[in-house]
Scaffold this active site. Sequence first.
Site, PDB file in Angstrom:
ATOM      1  N   GLU A  73      -5.606 -10.630  -2.092  1.00  0.00           N
ATOM      2  CA  GLU A  73      -6.371 -10.549  -0.835  1.00  0.00           C
ATOM      3  C   GLU A  73      -7.874 -10.551  -1.113  1.00  0.00           C
ATOM      4  O   GLU A  73      -8.650  -9.834  -0.484  1.00  0.00           O
ATOM      5  CB  GLU A  73      -5.988  -9.267  -0.070  1.00  0.00           C
ATOM      6  CG  GLU A  73      -4.505  -9.108   0.203  1.00  0.00           C
ATOM      7  CD  GLU A  73      -4.161  -7.900   1.051  1.00  0.00           C
ATOM      8  OE1 GLU A  73      -2.974  -7.589   1.159  1.00  0.00           O
ATOM      9  OE2 GLU A  73      -5.097  -7.277   1.620  1.00  0.00           O
ATOM     10  N   ASN A  93       2.255  -4.377  -3.501  1.00  0.00           N
ATOM     11  CA  ASN A  93       0.869  -4.810  -3.318  1.00  0.00           C
ATOM     12  C   ASN A  93      -0.013  -3.601  -3.038  1.00  0.00           C
ATOM     13  O   ASN A  93       0.341  -2.762  -2.202  1.00  0.00           O
ATOM     14  CB  ASN A  93       0.856  -5.786  -2.131  1.00  0.00           C
ATOM     15  CG  ASN A  93      -0.421  -6.578  -1.979  1.00  0.00           C
ATOM     16  OD1 ASN A  93      -0.950  -7.097  -2.955  1.00  0.00           O
ATOM     17  ND2 ASN A  93      -0.931  -6.645  -0.758  1.00  0.00           N
ATOM     18  N   ASP A 121     -11.640 -10.809  -1.278  1.00  0.00           N
ATOM     19  CA  ASP A 121     -12.880 -11.079  -0.568  1.00  0.00           C
ATOM     20  C   ASP A 121     -13.941 -10.181  -1.174  1.00  0.00           C
ATOM     21  O   ASP A 121     -13.626  -9.225  -1.900  1.00  0.00           O
ATOM     22  CB  ASP A 121     -12.765 -10.934   0.968  1.00  0.00           C
ATOM     23  CG  ASP A 121     -12.130  -9.617   1.412  1.00  0.00           C
ATOM     24  OD1 ASP A 121     -11.604  -9.572   2.539  1.00  0.00           O
ATOM     25  OD2 ASP A 121     -12.165  -8.641   0.626  1.00  0.00           O
ATOM     26  N   GLU A 129       0.807  -1.233   0.000  1.00  0.00           N
ATOM     27  CA  GLU A 129       0.000   0.000   0.000  1.00  0.00           C
ATOM     28  C   GLU A 129       0.833   1.273   0.000  1.00  0.00           C
ATOM     29  O   GLU A 129       0.692   2.109   0.911  1.00  0.00           O
ATOM     30  CB  GLU A 129      -0.987  -0.037   1.183  1.00  0.00           C
ATOM     31  CG  GLU A 129      -1.971  -1.198   1.053  1.00  0.00           C
ATOM     32  CD  GLU A 129      -2.883  -1.412   2.241  1.00  0.00           C
ATOM     33  OE1 GLU A 129      -3.392  -2.549   2.385  1.00  0.00           O
ATOM     34  OE2 GLU A 129      -3.099  -0.456   3.014  1.00  0.00           O
ATOM     35  N   HIS A 162     -10.202  -6.306  -2.614  1.00  0.00           N
ATOM     36  CA  HIS A 162     -11.256  -6.322  -1.595  1.00  0.00           C
ATOM     37  C   HIS A 162     -12.505  -5.765  -2.281  1.00  0.00           C
ATOM     38  O   HIS A 162     -12.828  -4.588  -2.155  1.00  0.00           O
ATOM     39  CB  HIS A 162     -10.836  -5.480  -0.385  1.00  0.00           C
ATOM     40  CG  HIS A 162      -9.684  -6.063   0.361  1.00  0.00           C
ATOM     41  ND1 HIS A 162      -9.780  -7.229   1.084  1.00  0.00           N
ATOM     42  CD2 HIS A 162      -8.382  -5.661   0.459  1.00  0.00           C
ATOM     43  CE1 HIS A 162      -8.602  -7.505   1.622  1.00  0.00           C
ATOM     44  NE2 HIS A 162      -7.729  -6.577   1.251  1.00  0.00           N
TER      45      HIS A 162
END
Length: 529
Positions: A439, A370, A441, A323, A406
């Site tokens: 990641e 990332n 979801d 990030e 996400h």
Amino acid sequence: MRLLPLLLATALLLVPPPAQAAPACDARKVAAAARACADLLRGEERFVRDASDARRAQRVARVRDRLIASWYAAGTASDGAACAVTTADAGDTADRLAAAVADVGAALPGSTACRAAVLRTLAPLCRRVVRTELPLLRDQPDAHGIRGRTLARVRTDLTAAFPLAGCGAAGAAAADAEAALLRVAAGALGDATTRGLRALAADAGQEVGVAVEPGEVSSDPLYAAALDRETTSLTAENAMKWGPIHPAPDTWVFEPADAVVALAESRGQRVRGHTLVWGALQLPAYVENAPDADALRALMAEHVATVAGRYAGRIAQWDVVNEPLAGVLDPPTPDGLDDNVFRRLLGPGYVAEALHLARAADPAAKLFVNENGIEVPGPRQDRFYALVQELLASGAPLDGVGFQAHLGLIPIGQYPDRATIAASLRRFAELGLTVELTELDVTLVFRSGDLPSRLAFQCGSYRDAVAACASVPGCSGVTTWGLSDRSTWLRSFFGFTDWPLPFDDDWRRKAAYFGMRAALLEAALRDAD
Ligand code: G3I
């Protein structure tokens, strides 16, 4: 004398062959799904020919009832219990399949006559494609070869069916028909097969991973069993972050991270390292309060060398920097980068510095940066693209980019579809980089509608994400940020009432799980020949 062998041969022919063992539950379910697919496509042909066809719903209901009956019978067979839990509910499967066939019927290009003719052509082919799973379920020698040869024949038969009146250019029409066929067949198989994500990912040449907390795995046998069947890769959700692994200047806590690496190695799974340098969260005060650039640079050098060095040769990919962009909810910064101690004291070059340190500590690991919210085109993706280009131009050892994905959360309420995610992945892969969804979801908090419709939507979102990656050369895998809703960060971190992951709180497979299976199967079928 010469008569004897003849008599023997005749006698043998007459003696009925030894009773074939009843086809195993899983094979019976796949066979029933294959039939259902063909029946629904044939029914859709009639509907396309006559849109006022009032019997469409009856036909779908008949197929549904037959599938429920055959799966029930299969489920009550000797091995029924084992395969009952790994396949979807028959009713849900029939509904998903009927919806997929209706989508195909509606989306197929060309005239009504053309579409009806294509659906009639696809019906028997779907049955053949779905049945290619049987040799794999039975572990037959050359099972993949059988699938490949069958798919090649299916393609030949499909192409031979064109040109069809009203369908336009034969080549394009055949390609559309093939894509539709594989999509529907993979959907049927995603629900009906009993092979786990791990086996299907291997067929598709993809990694399928999960972020884990070692304590949660060791205390839950169902979790451990699911990891065995459903993953090829593990990421430490928190254990390898600066705070947990290096809480004080001379204090190192390696046990949880060691446990994740050992867990993966004991199962022949790869490890994604997460993360060496992250300025936003879980950074100890002694780093946050580093007095100056030299002190911080020394801390970073020691930390990266120690952590990456410890696992050198055992980590496939490292999120070296996590990030680097300013958070979507943070105030904007002049250069778009996150306003953290590394940026403040070391300048934007800290990202390249960290990459060089990681390369020195573990020359074998692929080095990633990332980020979140870059799955959709726009200023954020453009800023990240510029950062990546700067790193490559500076000669920094960057091998890959992690798209956190996400979905529905960053950006809020946005659920990018297959084409959008694929285009974003392709944009970075075309820089010669490896890309992954790191990641994944899919929060339901920002999705309206009742829970069943949101879960059905989530199934499509998972399918799109996994299929997007599998369709982009250079995208090597998808990791979900947890596996069961029971341990999602979205509940613990934000206090959300949410169900964002492929398994529910009781380790039951959700529609999302079957969406992932369908996407991997679609890729495996597409690339099988
Ligand atoms: O371990 C301590 C425990 O000792 C203490 O009692 C407890 C109460 O404060 O906190 C525990 O630490 C928490 C840790 O998760 C482990 O559960 C931290 O407070 C909490 O902030 C931390 O949240 C993690 C978050 O990153 C912050 O690092 C989430 O579990 C984790 O899922 C989340 O993951 C991040 C990725 O690394 C990067 N991308 C976004 C993603 C979601 O935020």
